[in-house]
Scaffold this motif. Structure first.
Motif, PDB file in Angstrom:
ATOM      1  N   VAL A 301       0.861  -1.183   0.000  1.00 45.73           N
ATOM      2  CA  VAL A 301       0.000   0.000   0.000  1.00 45.73           C
ATOM      3  C   VAL A 301       0.896   1.230   0.000  1.00 45.73           C
ATOM      4  O   VAL A 301       1.855   1.313   0.776  1.00 45.73           O
ATOM      5  CB  VAL A 301      -0.946   0.003   1.219  1.00 45.73           C
ATOM      6  CG1 VAL A 301      -1.796   1.262   1.242  1.00 45.73           C
ATOM      7  CG2 VAL A 301      -1.833  -1.236   1.192  1.00 45.73           C
ATOM      8  N   MET A 302       0.589   2.174  -0.875  1.00 41.80           N
ATOM      9  CA  MET A 302       1.403   3.361  -1.053  1.00 41.80           C
ATOM     10  C   MET A 302       0.811   4.544  -0.288  1.00 41.80           C
ATOM     11  O   MET A 302      -0.421   4.675  -0.161  1.00 41.80           O
ATOM     12  CB  MET A 302       1.510   3.723  -2.533  1.00 41.80           C
ATOM     13  CG  MET A 302       1.852   2.563  -3.444  1.00 41.80           C
ATOM     14  SD  MET A 302       3.439   1.822  -3.064  1.00 41.80           S
ATOM     15  CE  MET A 302       4.527   3.142  -3.618  1.00 41.80           C
ATOM     16  N   MET A 303       1.691   5.395   0.225  1.00 43.35           N
ATOM     17  CA  MET A 303       1.284   6.691   0.777  1.00 43.35           C
ATOM     18  C   MET A 303       1.407   7.709  -0.355  1.00 43.35           C
ATOM     19  O   MET A 303       2.497   7.952  -0.852  1.00 43.35           O
ATOM     20  CB  MET A 303       2.161   7.075   1.956  1.00 43.35           C
ATOM     21  CG  MET A 303       1.737   8.374   2.626  1.00 43.35           C
ATOM     22  SD  MET A 303       0.135   8.232   3.461  1.00 43.35           S
ATOM     23  CE  MET A 303       0.579   7.157   4.825  1.00 43.35           C
ATOM     24  N   THR A 416      -0.741  16.625 -10.036  1.00 44.89           N
ATOM     25  CA  THR A 416       0.521  15.916  -9.849  1.00 44.89           C
ATOM     26  C   THR A 416       0.441  15.093  -8.573  1.00 44.89           C
ATOM     27  O   THR A 416      -0.386  15.366  -7.688  1.00 44.89           O
ATOM     28  CB  THR A 416       1.708  16.883  -9.760  1.00 44.89           C
ATOM     29  OG1 THR A 416       1.519  17.765  -8.642  1.00 44.89           O
ATOM     30  CG2 THR A 416       1.839  17.701 -11.037  1.00 44.89           C
ATOM     31  N   PHE A 417       1.317  14.087  -8.475  1.00 45.53           N
ATOM     32  CA  PHE A 417       1.339  13.280  -7.261  1.00 45.53           C
ATOM     33  C   PHE A 417       2.714  12.650  -7.090  1.00 45.53           C
ATOM     34  O   PHE A 417       3.467  12.472  -8.052  1.00 45.53           O
ATOM     35  CB  PHE A 417       0.255  12.189  -7.304  1.00 45.53           C
ATOM     36  CG  PHE A 417       0.611  11.002  -8.160  1.00 45.53           C
ATOM     37  CD1 PHE A 417       1.122   9.848  -7.604  1.00 45.53           C
ATOM     38  CD2 PHE A 417       0.435  11.048  -9.543  1.00 45.53           C
ATOM     39  CE1 PHE A 417       1.450   8.763  -8.388  1.00 45.53           C
ATOM     40  CE2 PHE A 417       0.753   9.969 -10.330  1.00 45.53           C
ATOM     41  CZ  PHE A 417       1.262   8.817  -9.751  1.00 45.53           C
ATOM     42  N   VAL A 418       3.024  12.331  -5.846  1.00 42.91           N
ATOM     43  CA  VAL A 418       4.207  11.559  -5.480  1.00 42.91           C
ATOM     44  C   VAL A 418       3.754  10.477  -4.514  1.00 42.91           C
ATOM     45  O   VAL A 418       2.749  10.636  -3.807  1.00 42.91           O
ATOM     46  CB  VAL A 418       5.307  12.433  -4.824  1.00 42.91           C
ATOM     47  CG1 VAL A 418       5.858  13.426  -5.822  1.00 42.91           C
ATOM     48  CG2 VAL A 418       4.765  13.160  -3.595  1.00 42.91           C
ATOM     49  N   MET A 419       4.494   9.363  -4.487  1.00 42.48           N
ATOM     50  CA  MET A 419       4.084   8.264  -3.618  1.00 42.48           C
ATOM     51  C   MET A 419       5.296   7.497  -3.129  1.00 42.48           C
ATOM     52  O   MET A 419       6.366   7.551  -3.737  1.00 42.48           O
ATOM     53  CB  MET A 419       3.118   7.322  -4.339  1.00 42.48           C
ATOM     54  CG  MET A 419       3.703   6.612  -5.545  1.00 42.48           C
ATOM     55  SD  MET A 419       2.482   5.531  -6.331  1.00 42.48           S
ATOM     56  CE  MET A 419       3.476   4.858  -7.675  1.00 42.48           C
ATOM     57  N   ALA A 420       5.112   6.795  -2.023  1.00 48.13           N
ATOM     58  CA  ALA A 420       6.152   5.961  -1.432  1.00 48.13           C
ATOM     59  C   ALA A 420       5.473   4.785  -0.745  1.00 48.13           C
ATOM     60  O   ALA A 420       4.309   4.876  -0.331  1.00 48.13           O
ATOM     61  CB  ALA A 420       7.005   6.752  -0.429  1.00 48.13           C
ATOM     62  N   VAL A 421       6.202   3.676  -0.616  1.00 51.44           N
ATOM     63  CA  VAL A 421       5.631   2.481   0.005  1.00 51.44           C
ATOM     64  C   VAL A 421       5.388   2.739   1.485  1.00 51.44           C
ATOM     65  O   VAL A 421       6.261   3.229   2.204  1.00 51.44           O
ATOM     66  CB  VAL A 421       6.568   1.275  -0.188  1.00 51.44           C
ATOM     67  CG1 VAL A 421       5.999   0.046   0.507  1.00 51.44           C
ATOM     68  CG2 VAL A 421       6.774   0.985  -1.666  1.00 51.44           C
ATOM     69  N   ASP A 422       4.179   2.416   1.939  1.00 53.58           N
ATOM     70  CA  ASP A 422       3.816   2.612   3.334  1.00 53.58           C
ATOM     71  C   ASP A 422       3.935   1.297   4.119  1.00 53.58           C
ATOM     72  O   ASP A 422       4.676   1.209   5.088  1.00 53.58           O
ATOM     73  CB  ASP A 422       2.397   3.175   3.435  1.00 53.58           C
ATOM     74  CG  ASP A 422       1.993   3.449   4.872  1.00 53.58           C
ATOM     75  OD1 ASP A 422       2.879   3.774   5.687  1.00 53.58           O
ATOM     76  OD2 ASP A 422       0.790   3.338   5.207  1.00 53.58           O
TER      77      ASP A 422
END
Length: 442
Positions: A301-303, A416-422
């Motif tokens: 699940v990504m943040m 726009t968006f950015v994401m990282a693994v939560d």
């Protein structure tokens, strides 16, 4: 440069743009310095040796794809070509996924990666395939296993080796905080990747420093306590690498090994035999737990932080929460403008700070806006209805692959968006069935 025509120049002045050919070590973003009489071996003289220029601010990548060479013979050529693309474009990123073995190429968007793909295949003639990203799922037990004992009695490297291992596995929740404390003199606990925990219980074996004694007699001279723990860890890691039902790595599993040196540590016992016994016992315990209660798949699940205009906020939130099964955590606004009521306190506290009158700031109208613009009411500046909003949400990674084109369609190209693994989370039954059908090619 004039289109495809190049005019050779001896020098270029400040503000002009030129092309330098033949550079093999420089890449986009490097600063080239030429000093008359400089010795290349000693480097540039002071103060040039301490010169630091601000690097190019490259936003994080938001779109990913996989690059696979068509054959092993083409692998080196493909990777050399990819490194050349990365030298020219610092917004491209290359990473190797240790789970799937895929090479991931990431960039700023779908069009960005399409251009990189065309250059890779058409311009550089690299023989590679651009494909989809494989999601690294996990497997989680739903029940406990009975205590399993496996024995090894075989010939390894020309020597007879004997060993046995007793294992029991239980599922863990989100963290290992619920595990009871252990006596470090009679037990060892190792925290492994993917929230897996290994506990080795040896009540008849006392460990003092690096020495270990069992029933008054020491261990065989060819075995030490660190080698025994390392062997058990290797065997358990091999058993955790493939789940009993979906063949994905195990997640959130507590493994308990009951070590009895009088029956399991023999003169013929070797670290390889202990590792093999632990792997066999681990696999049998996982199969037993699956037959009793089954397993469930877990997905990353990504943040996600999404920046959109306020007019598009409703459509984006509805898409995240309904179509993609995400969870919206917060809705925030960008920082307030200077000179508004939120900054009035700072102006009164610091008399040296100049007070900026927003009425004297010219803001050009947005030709792509909805026609609404900011308005002034006396000395108070009213924010336009199209101010930036930030959406913080947690969304499954599978739903975020290729999300950029949908976001741009919803926001008119301005989102726009950015994401990282939560973290990894359990999948619902319906979602898990759909993923399994897709993985099987249904």
């Amino acid at each position: 440069m004039y289109a495809s025509d190049a005019v050779e120049m001896q020098s270029i002045e400040a503000g002009q743009i030129g092309v330098i050919v033949g550079l093999k070590q420089a890449r986009t973003g490097d600063t080239l310095i030429s000093v008359a009489g400089m010795n290349p071996g000693r480097g540039p003289p002071a103060p040039l040796n301490t010169l630091q220029l601000r690097p190019i601010d490259v936003p994080p990548p938001v779109f990913f794809t996989s690059v696979e060479p068509n054959s092993l013979s083409e692998e080196k050529n493909v990777y050399d070509t990819l490194n050349l693309l990365l030298r020219e474009d610092p917004s491209l990123h290359l990473a190797q996924d240790p789970e799937s073995g895929q090479t991931h190429l990431s960039g700023m968007g779908e069009l960005h990666l399409e251009i990189a793909r065309d250059r890779l295949i058409q311009d550089f003639k690299a023989k590679a395939t651009i494909g989809k990203i494989e999601i690294g799922y996990r497997e989680h037990l739903l029940g406990v296993s009975p205590t399993i004992t496996e024995k090894v009695d075989r010939e390894i490297a020309g020597k007879i080796t004997r060993a046995s291992c007793t294992i029991a596995v239980t599922p863990l929740d989100d963290t290992a905080s619920e595990l009871p404390k252990i006596n470090e003199n009679h037990a060892q606990r190792l925290y492994m990747p993917d929230n897996n925990v290994l506990t080795i219980l040896h009540p008849s074996l006392t460990v003092r420093g690096k020495a270990a004694e069992a029933d008054g007699s020491s261990l065989p001279p060819h075995l030490t306590m660190p080698s025994i723990i390392s062997a058990f860890k290797d065997g358990v890691s091999a058993g955790l690498a493939r789940g009993p039902q979906y063949s994905y790595p195990m997640h959130s599993t507590h493994i308990t090994i009951h070590l009895d040196p009088t029956t399991q540590i023999l003169p013929e016992t070797s670290p390889t035999a202990l590792s093999t016994a632990a792997r066999l016992a681990m696999q049998k315990a996982l199969r037993s737990a699956r037959e009793t209660a089954g397993t469930v798949m877990m997905e990353p699940v990504m943040m996600v932080n999404i920046s959109v205009l306020e007019d598009d906020l409703g459509a984006v939130v509805h898409d995240i929460s309904s179509a993609r099964g995400g969870q919206v955590l917060s809705l925030d606004t960008d920082d307030t403008l200077p000179g508004t009521a939120a900054n009035a306190t700072s102006h009164t506290e610091d008399e040296d700070t100049p007070i900026i009158d927003p009425r004297r700031i010219y803001v050009p109208p947005d030709p792509f806006g909805s026609g609404l613009s900011g308005s002034y009411s006396g000395t108070q500046y009213s924010l336009p209805s199209t101010q930036q909003r930030k959406v913080v949400a947690r969304v499954p990674l599978k739903e975020m692959v290729g999300y950029l084109k949908y976001l741009r369609a919803l926001t008119g190209g301005r989102g726009t968006f950015v994401m990282a693994v939560d973290r990894f989370e359990r999948m619902g039954s319906q979602r898990m069935k759909a993923v399994i059908v897709e993985l099987r090619g249904g």
